[in-house]
Design a protein around this motif. Structure first.
Motif, short mmCIF file in Angstrom:
data_model
loop_
_atom_site.label_atom_id
_atom_site.label_comp_id
_atom_site.label_asym_id
_atom_site.label_seq_id
_atom_site.Cartn_x
_atom_site.Cartn_y
_atom_site.Cartn_z
N GLU A 1 0.83 -1.22 0.00
CA GLU A 1 0.00 0.00 0.00
C GLU A 1 0.86 1.26 0.00
O GLU A 1 2.07 1.23 0.28
CB GLU A 1 -0.95 -0.01 1.20
N ARG A 2 0.20 2.34 -0.30
CA ARG A 2 0.87 3.65 -0.34
C ARG A 2 1.16 4.08 1.11
O ARG A 2 0.30 3.95 1.98
CB ARG A 2 -0.07 4.66 -0.99
N PRO A 3 2.37 4.62 1.37
CA PRO A 3 2.65 5.09 2.73
C PRO A 3 1.82 6.34 3.05
O PRO A 3 1.37 7.04 2.14
CB PRO A 3 4.15 5.42 2.68
N GLN A 4 1.65 6.58 4.31
CA GLN A 4 0.87 7.74 4.75
C GLN A 4 1.76 8.68 5.57
O GLN A 4 2.68 8.24 6.25
CB GLN A 4 -0.32 7.29 5.61
N GLY A 5 1.46 9.95 5.50
CA GLY A 5 2.18 10.94 6.31
C GLY A 5 3.33 11.57 5.56
O GLY A 5 3.87 11.00 4.61
N GLY A 6 3.67 12.76 5.98
CA GLY A 6 4.81 13.47 5.38
C GLY A 6 4.58 13.82 3.92
O GLY A 6 5.55 14.01 3.18
#
Lengths: 494, 84
Positions: free
Chosen positions: A181-186
């Motif tokens: 999955e796509r990372p979250q944050g930043g």
């Protein structure tokens, strides 16, 4: 370069070579070509799945056995008639003198070991099973296993897949065992460079590179002795402000115990590995670094690249492996083959892009400089694509065309007669045996075999040449290429 | 007119078929699209005769030795004959 002629300890030698194949039929559907075609016509998916091979079939496939060192390339010419996919090597082993072929479930475990940002989730039962299998693998540590074993329930994976930006991970073609999955944050949540399609490429490249490097270290020397790593893969690690920013080399070294090493990546399309070998040899000769390793993982995008040709011929989809390679360059040890730095051939910006112009620069000019005839080179290592993979889609027999081109120079220079061209190709060439993994296929699959034969005294020299299609990136119309001569070590360490 | 440079007979015939009758591999945008274009290979004698000999020598002479021009021409001949 001049000083090394009188100072043998500064001669760069190929101290060791390792290769790695991951058999990943479950990932074929995510290759660039299959994923685009399946999206256009979903009825293709059952056909793709129906033409995937089991692991034991991939292990017994003769070209794969050549790749990991259990067969000689010339065995494909003299002992095993095509089609090779209809011939299973008896008692074939996943372990070879240069490395191994790993099944996809274990490889997903290696990808999980490489996943430091929680990108890949594996189903809990599957993850535990993989960890149990990897316990017996000689290159996997307890620390590695702790990273693999923790999975999540299948329901959670299915819930994650409800998000369109999540990629499913399968074994046996259709059994769901995880997702990326796509990372979250930043800011990652809206960065097009951090889409799972790219992150899974990077994970697969790192994982196959790590395994190649671990095999190299096991067969060649201590990880802590490596000073510098040169990456030469085709992945493009980076974010929106640094697309292709890289340093896969250092990421591969991090998980292989190379605590004293730093590194960087060389980018030059398919000829990056040969560029990297020339640079590595130069760093060793100049004594800037003592031990330099060239390493690359596989090309995820090229999985199933020519699958339509394979389907049309009702043959298995043979572009089902990711390949990695690692090569250790060190100062002269009196035994290992020498990279002759006075033999470098280079395709210059002004050289022109016809095959004739490229080959003249890579083969004829350097040999002229050394006072050698074309027939005085035992073997030529060029693009070693397995023709069984390329011919069904109209791409021809790439190595044979290259060998005939080199032989044609010998004809024009009156070294051989026109009617001796086929014999030249047979003697100085070899059948293509590499998966179509771009940079990996480009000359370096021959290196392990050449080093072995030169150490055994069965071969005097081999010329390695690689070409790159820079125009594919739509930045320049240029081609590229570089070459070097590898020679049997003639002396005793000074 | 499409001038091919494919390095072997099989791929030359495949590409010729593609621009005449449509992509037989059904792999590209010309699948099922019969353009019916005239097609030749750059090393066929009739085409070679049209090229400045100095240019041919610089760029193509070597590949003429390397390639099986006769088989390539045969394959293209088949495609052209079927078209007519």
């Amino acid at each position: 370069m001049t000083s090394c002629a009188t100072d043998r300890s500064a001669l760069p030698v190929v101290k060791g070579v390792a290769y790695f194949l991951a058999h990943v039929p479950g990932m074929v559907r995510h290759g660039s070509k299959p994923s685009r075609e399946i999206e256009k016509d979903p009825s293709l998916l059952p056909q793709v799945v129906g033409h995937l091979w089991r692991f034991d079939q991939a292990v017994a496939y003769p070209p794969n056995q050549v790749f990991i060192g259990n067969l000689d390339p010339d065995d494909l010419l003299k002992k095993i008639p095509p089609p090779w996919f209809q011939y299973a090597v008896p008692h074939a082993s996943r372990w070879g003198s240069f490395g191994e072929i790993m099944p996809e479930d274990e490889f997903y475990g290696i990808m999980k070991i490489c996943d430091q940002f929680g990108l890949l989730s594996l189903e809990e039962g599957f993850a535990q099973g993989v960890a149990d299998k990897l316990k017996t693998h000689p290159l996997i540590t307890a620390e590695d296993l702790a990273r693999v074993a923790k999975g999540i329930p299948l329901e959670q994976i299915k819930a994650k897949l409800a998000n369109a930006e999540t990629i499913p991970v399968y074994v046996q073609g259709t059994e769901l065992v995880g997702c990326v999955e796509r990372p979250q944050g930043g800011g990652a949540e809206d960065d097009p460079n951090l889409l799972p399609e790219f992150l899974i490429e990077n994970l697969a490249s790192r994982a196959s590179g790590v395994m190649a490097l671990r095999h190299l270290i096991k067969s060649t020397g201590r990880a802590e002795d490596i000073d510098y790593l040169l990456g030469c893969g085709e992945e493009a690690v980076g974010d929106r402000y640094n697309r292709g920013g890289g340093n896969m080399a250092k990421a591969i070294g991090e998980l292989s115990g190379c605590v004293r090493a730093t590194g960087s990546d060389v980018k030059a399309f398919c000829c990056a590995p040969v560029h990297a070998l020339v640079l590595a040899a130069s760093l060793v000769t100049s004594r800037i670094f003592g031990n330099v390793v060239v390493a690359a993982g596989g090309s995820f995008a090229k999985l199933g690249m020519k699958f339509q040709g394979h389907l049309r011929r009702n043959m298995p989809i043979l572009e089902d492996v990711l390949a990695g390679a690692a090569i250790w360059i060190a100062p002269d040890d009196g035994q290992s083959p020498v990279i002759r730095l006075d033999s470098i051939g280079k395709h210059e910006i002004s050289s022109g892009s016809s095959q004739q112009a490229i080959m003249e620069k890579l083969v004829v000019e350097p040999l002229d400089r050394l006072g050698l005839k074309l027939t005085q080179v035992d073997k030529y290592a060029t693009e070693m694509h397995n023709p069984e993979l390329t011919e069904p889609q109209g791409s021809g027999n790439v190595p044979r065309t290259n060998y005939r081109t080199i032989g044609s120079f010998a004809v024009l220079r009156n070294e051989i007669k026109r009617e001796e061209l086929d014999h030249f190709v047979e003697v100085h060439g070899m059948p293509g045996f590499s998966p179509t993994q771009g940079h990996i296929a480009s000359a370096i699959p021959v290196l392990g075999h050449a080093v072995k034969k030169m150490r055994d005294g069965a071969m005097a020299n081999t010329m390695f040449l690689a070409k790159g299609s820079l125009f594919l990136g739509r930045v320049t119309q240029l081609s590229d290429g570089i070459s070097f001569l590898l020679e049997k070590n003639k002396g005793v360490k000074s | 007119m499409v001038v091919l440079g494919a390095p072997d007979a099989d791929s030359a015939e495949l590409y010729a078929e593609t621009v005449v009758n449509g992509d037989p591999s059904w792999a590209g945008p010309l699948a099922g699209v019969a353009l019916g274009l005239p097609v030749c290979h750059i090393m066929e004698p009739e085409v070679k005769a049209l090229i400045d000999p100095a240019v041919y020598k610089q760029h193509l002479e070597l590949m003429e030795v390397a390639l099986d021009v006769e088989r390539i021409a045969e394959g293209l001949g088949r495609v052209r004959q079927a078209k007519n």
